[in-house]
Design a protein around this motif. Structure first.
Motif, PDB file in Angstrom:
ATOM      1  N   GLU A 441       0.854  -1.185   0.000  1.00 41.04           N
ATOM      2  CA  GLU A 441       0.000   0.000   0.000  1.00 41.04           C
ATOM      3  C   GLU A 441       0.889   1.233   0.000  1.00 41.04           C
ATOM      4  N   GLU A 442       0.315   2.350  -0.467  1.00 40.27           N
ATOM      5  CA  GLU A 442       1.038   3.619  -0.462  1.00 40.27           C
ATOM      6  C   GLU A 442       0.687   4.413   0.786  1.00 40.27           C
ATOM      7  N   CYS A 450       7.434   9.408  10.245  1.00 38.92           N
ATOM      8  CA  CYS A 450       6.390   8.485  10.701  1.00 38.92           C
ATOM      9  C   CYS A 450       5.452   8.116   9.565  1.00 38.92           C
ATOM     10  N   VAL A 451       4.933   6.903   9.637  1.00 38.04           N
ATOM     11  CA  VAL A 451       3.957   6.399   8.676  1.00 38.04           C
ATOM     12  C   VAL A 451       2.776   5.845   9.467  1.00 38.04           C
ATOM     13  N   LYS A 485       5.309  10.295  -0.690  1.00 42.32           N
ATOM     14  CA  LYS A 485       4.750   8.980  -0.440  1.00 42.32           C
ATOM     15  C   LYS A 485       5.801   7.885  -0.635  1.00 42.32           C
ATOM     16  N   VAL A 486       5.579   6.764   0.085  1.00 40.39           N
ATOM     17  CA  VAL A 486       6.406   5.571  -0.058  1.00 40.39           C
ATOM     18  C   VAL A 486       5.472   4.372  -0.172  1.00 40.39           C
ATOM     19  N   SER A 493      -0.074 -11.667   8.686  1.00 43.87           N
ATOM     20  CA  SER A 493       0.035 -12.442   9.918  1.00 43.87           C
ATOM     21  C   SER A 493       0.889 -11.747  10.961  1.00 43.87           C
ATOM     22  N   ASN A 494       1.615 -10.696  10.586  1.00 45.32           N
ATOM     23  CA  ASN A 494       2.438  -9.962  11.548  1.00 45.32           C
ATOM     24  C   ASN A 494       2.630  -8.535  11.050  1.00 45.32           C
ATOM     25  N   ILE A 495       1.934  -7.581  11.668  1.00 48.05           N
ATOM     26  CA  ILE A 495       2.019  -6.181  11.254  1.00 48.05           C
ATOM     27  C   ILE A 495       2.850  -5.358  12.225  1.00 48.05           C
ATOM     28  N   VAL A 496       3.617  -6.024  13.095  1.00 47.26           N
ATOM     29  CA  VAL A 496       4.481  -5.279  14.003  1.00 47.26           C
ATOM     30  C   VAL A 496       5.561  -4.542  13.211  1.00 47.26           C
ATOM     31  N   LYS A 497       6.036  -5.167  12.134  1.00 46.75           N
ATOM     32  CA  LYS A 497       7.057  -4.556  11.294  1.00 46.75           C
ATOM     33  C   LYS A 497       6.561  -4.449   9.854  1.00 46.75           C
ATOM     34  N   LEU A 498       6.961  -3.375   9.179  1.00 47.42           N
ATOM     35  CA  LEU A 498       6.625  -3.154   7.779  1.00 47.42           C
ATOM     36  C   LEU A 498       7.905  -2.948   6.980  1.00 47.42           C
ATOM     37  N   LEU A 499       7.867  -3.356   5.716  1.00 41.70           N
ATOM     38  CA  LEU A 499       8.975  -3.104   4.805  1.00 41.70           C
ATOM     39  C   LEU A 499       8.649  -1.867   3.977  1.00 41.70           C
ATOM     40  N   VAL A 500       9.620  -0.980   3.800  1.00 43.57           N
ATOM     41  CA  VAL A 500       9.396   0.296   3.119  1.00 43.57           C
ATOM     42  C   VAL A 500      10.195   0.311   1.810  1.00 43.57           C
ATOM     43  N   TYR A 501       9.520   0.765   0.733  1.00 42.02           N
ATOM     44  CA  TYR A 501      10.139   0.877  -0.584  1.00 42.02           C
ATOM     45  C   TYR A 501       9.792   2.245  -1.159  1.00 42.02           C
ATOM     46  N   THR A 502      10.581   2.672  -2.112  1.00 50.61           N
ATOM     47  CA  THR A 502      10.252   3.882  -2.851  1.00 50.61           C
ATOM     48  C   THR A 502       9.121   3.582  -3.822  1.00 50.61           C
ATOM     49  N   LEU A 503       8.488   4.628  -4.334  1.00 53.14           N
ATOM     50  CA  LEU A 503       7.440   4.448  -5.329  1.00 53.14           C
ATOM     51  C   LEU A 503       8.042   4.104  -6.688  1.00 53.14           C
ATOM     52  N   GLU A 504       7.299   3.343  -7.463  1.00 58.39           N
ATOM     53  CA  GLU A 504       7.717   3.074  -8.827  1.00 58.39           C
ATOM     54  C   GLU A 504       7.425   4.314  -9.678  1.00 58.39           C
TER      55      GLU A 504
END
Length: 640
Positions: A441-442, A450-451, A485-486, A493-504
């Motif tokens: 998701e964006e 912060c996100v 935006k990112v 199953s686990n939302i304690v941690k998220l992976l962050v990427y740049t937008l395409e």
């Protein structure tokens, strides 16, 4: 050796003497030395021709062996054992019985102790009665509190108790066999003999079809060549940390067709879709490492990339998301042409339900007929406990089980033997799996990097100090410089941690930036479903608090505003003037009654103002008279 026709043996015979005399009178054939009287009596007592033939063959064997010399006796016993198709020891027992009871004892087909539980002299640790009691207790306990234990699972418990707790040897017959366990439990279990599928034979051929309806027969010859994927709903009710029932989980399993090894899986509370399939694939492809809390005795060694993924024709297996995953990772998607081709997956699910789910509390059964009473009452397992037990079942049980086609190999042994070159084909970049196999998701980056996701604050800059308080460290906040935006990718199953990427952008793929963690969650794992349930519970508890004063204040404030607006509109239209004056008088009287001293002061000031106004009015009137006289004089002069 005593002859079976001596008076001593006749006296020991189980046949009544009167019965012998009675039947001897009915025999018309004259007695000869070659036809003993007891033999004729036995023939007359047996009405069934088949039984008569068997018994008379035994009689003949006993007579032949009894007449043989000592050095021929052993050979005769072996000869008659072959003819009777029994063990030589059985023939020896027949001879011993005839010596003790006579030929008439051969008529008895059942043992004297028939119906009694007989053990072995080699058993150790417990007597026959104690083993029987242990078996019955284990079986009955395993079928209480919504659990379901089969006879074979009871034998596994007996075997584990004997080997692990009593230290008995497996190969010396020092504990009850599976046959003894079945004989003890047979009165309690209704026998059902399911029809077995004969299978395909020595070779494994899977008939498939692709998205263009092109058929292909895949001959499975090696490990990681064909993986099959499917999902089902497990039959255990789980609870949350507050013992509230959250329902059953869905499992998506990945199985290697060559070795029957469980390659990976994924558990979700929602019905499985393409993302759940992709996450199960991710787990199957990557090497798996588990901590001591799982209690594993073996390692989950299987991993690598497949050549084919074979599934049924459900929509989630034909989605664009899964096609993208297949394109990125370089394997082919195929659909099963016949339902029977997925037997390896269906049998795996059946074993999980029979050998795992049915032994745990909160088991509710797959059908109404299987459903135990009060299944909800015994639901007590949380997701983490269930997941750990399931991992151990796959690693220490399923993958270590003997492969059904080759008895001297486990499934894990067969998987290693079937890997070309002895090493599976692995993924080069794990980040590639993150891009393909996780939901995304964006989000807009807020202040301090912060996100916001699902009403939770995530950041890379917040760390806990020695006292456990959250502190912001700008040196580790890689999102502090981003004000746009990112893309975030997450595992439901686990939302304690998220992976962050740049937008395409402009056709360029997104780049991995790092991991951000929830600022407000202290646990190490929390599923999206659990978090939503927790939010729902918080809102529900908040609504239960007495808020009548807030509601009354809001209602009265709104009514007051409405009345003021109505009054203002009436004033503008010139209506309700009388009512307004009256309201003003009422308000004046209320002020006078509440502050009389201020009213007297106001009255004095008002009287003074009235005197001044009267004097001003008199002067103004005199001035007006003077002006009028002057004007009259000027007017008269003008007339003259």
């Amino acid at each position: 050796m005593l002859s079976p026709h001596t008076p001593e043996m006749q006296a020991a015979s189980v046949i009544d003497r009167d019965s012998i005399e009675q039947h001897s009178e009915e025999i018309e054939t004259p007695l000869t030395p070659t036809v003993p009287q007891e033999r004729l009596i036995i023939e007359s007592l047996l009405e069934d021709l088949e039984d008569r033939a068997k018994i008379m063959q035994r009689v003949q064997a006993v007579e032949d062996i009894s007449q043989a010399s000592e050095h021929q006796r052993t050979e005769k016993i072996k000869l008659w054992a072959d003819r009777l198709e029994v063990h030589p020891r059985t023939v020896t027992r027949l001879l011993e019985r005839v010596e003790q009871e006579g030929l008439a004892s051969l008529v008895r087909f059942t043992r004297i102790d028939a119906g009694e539980q007989r053990g072995s002299k080699q058993w150790q640790g417990k007597s026959v009665a104690e083993w029987t009691d242990f078996i019955l207790t284990t079986y009955k306990r395993g079928n209480k509190n919504s659990r379901r234990m089969s006879r074979s699972q009871t034998f596994n418990q007996v075997k584990a108790h004997a080997v692990k707790e009593l230290g008995l040897a497996e190969d010396k017959g020092e504990y009850p066999s599976i046959g003894f366990v079945y004989s003890v439990l047979n009165p309690l279990v209704e026998k059902k003999k399911p029809k077995k599928n004969p299978g395909q034979g020595p070779g494994i051929v899977i008939k498939t079809i692709d998205k263009d309806n092109v058929r292909e027969d895949i001959v499975v010859e090696r490990s990681n060549q064909v993986w099959q994927i499917d999902h089902t709903k497990l039959d255990n009710l789980l609870v949350d940390a507050d013992d509230n029932i959250v329902g059953c989980v869905w499992i998506t399993s990945v199985i290697d067709s060559y070795s029957s090894c469980i390659m990976g899986y994924y558990l979700s509370f929602m019905s499985a879709g393409s993302h759940e399939v992709a996450l199960a694939l991710r787990h199957a492809i990557l090497p798996k490492h588990y901590g001591a809390e799982y209690g594993l005795q073996k390692e989950w060694e299987v991993c690598g990339l497949p050549e084919y993924i074979v599934t049924d024709r459900a929509n989630e297996f034909k989605s664009g998301h899964l096609r993208r995953v297949a394109m990125e990772l370089g394997f082919k998607l195929r659909l099963r042409l016949h339902k029977e081709q997925g037997g390896i997956v269906e049998s795996s699910f059946r074993r999980v339900k029979d050998e795992f789910s049915s032994l745990l509390p909160g088991y509710k059964g797959g059908t109404i007929e299987e459903r135990p009473e009060n299944a909800e009452k015994y639901a007590c397992m949380i997701y983490e406990e269930y997941d750990r037990k399931l991992v151990r079942h796959f690693v220490d049980h399923v993958n270590q089980h003997l492969y059904p086609r080759i008895r001297n190999q486990t499934c894990l042994n067969r998987w290693w033997n079937g890997i070309p070159g002895g090493e599976p084909r692995r993924i080069e970049d794990e980040r590639k799996l993150d891009v393909c196999l996780m939901k995304e998701e964006e989000r807009t980056v807020q202040k301090y990097g912060c996100v916001v996701f699902e009403n939770l604050i995530y950041s890379a800059g917040f760390v806990r100090d020695e006292q456990g308080y959250q502190r912001y460290d700008k040196n580790i906040d890689f999102l502090a410089k981003y004000d746009d935006k990112v893309t975030i990718r997450y595992d439901p199953s686990n939302i304690v941690k998220l992976l962050v990427y740049t937008l395409e952008q402009d056709g360029q793929p997104s780049k991995y930036l790092g991991v951000i963690r929830s600022r407000d969650l202290s646990e190490s794992r929390l599923s999206l479903r659990e978090w939503k349930e927790r939010e729902k519970q918080i809102r529900k508890e908040g609504k239960a608090i007495d808020q009548t004063s807030i509601l009354a204040q809001q209602r009265d404030l709104n009514n007051f505003a409405n009345e003021k607006v109505k009054e203002m509109n009436q004033k503008k239209r010139g209506k309700g003037k009388k009512t307004t004056n009256q309201n003003r008088k009422d308000e004046h009287q209320r002020v006078v009654s509440q502050t009389p001293e201020r009213y007297e002061l106001g009255k004095a000031l008002s009287a003074s103002a009235e005197v001044n106004e009267a004097e001003t009015a008199d002067r103004s009137m005199l001035s007006n008279v003077d002006n009028t006289d002057c004007s009259m004089q000027i007017y008269c002069c003008f007339l003259v």
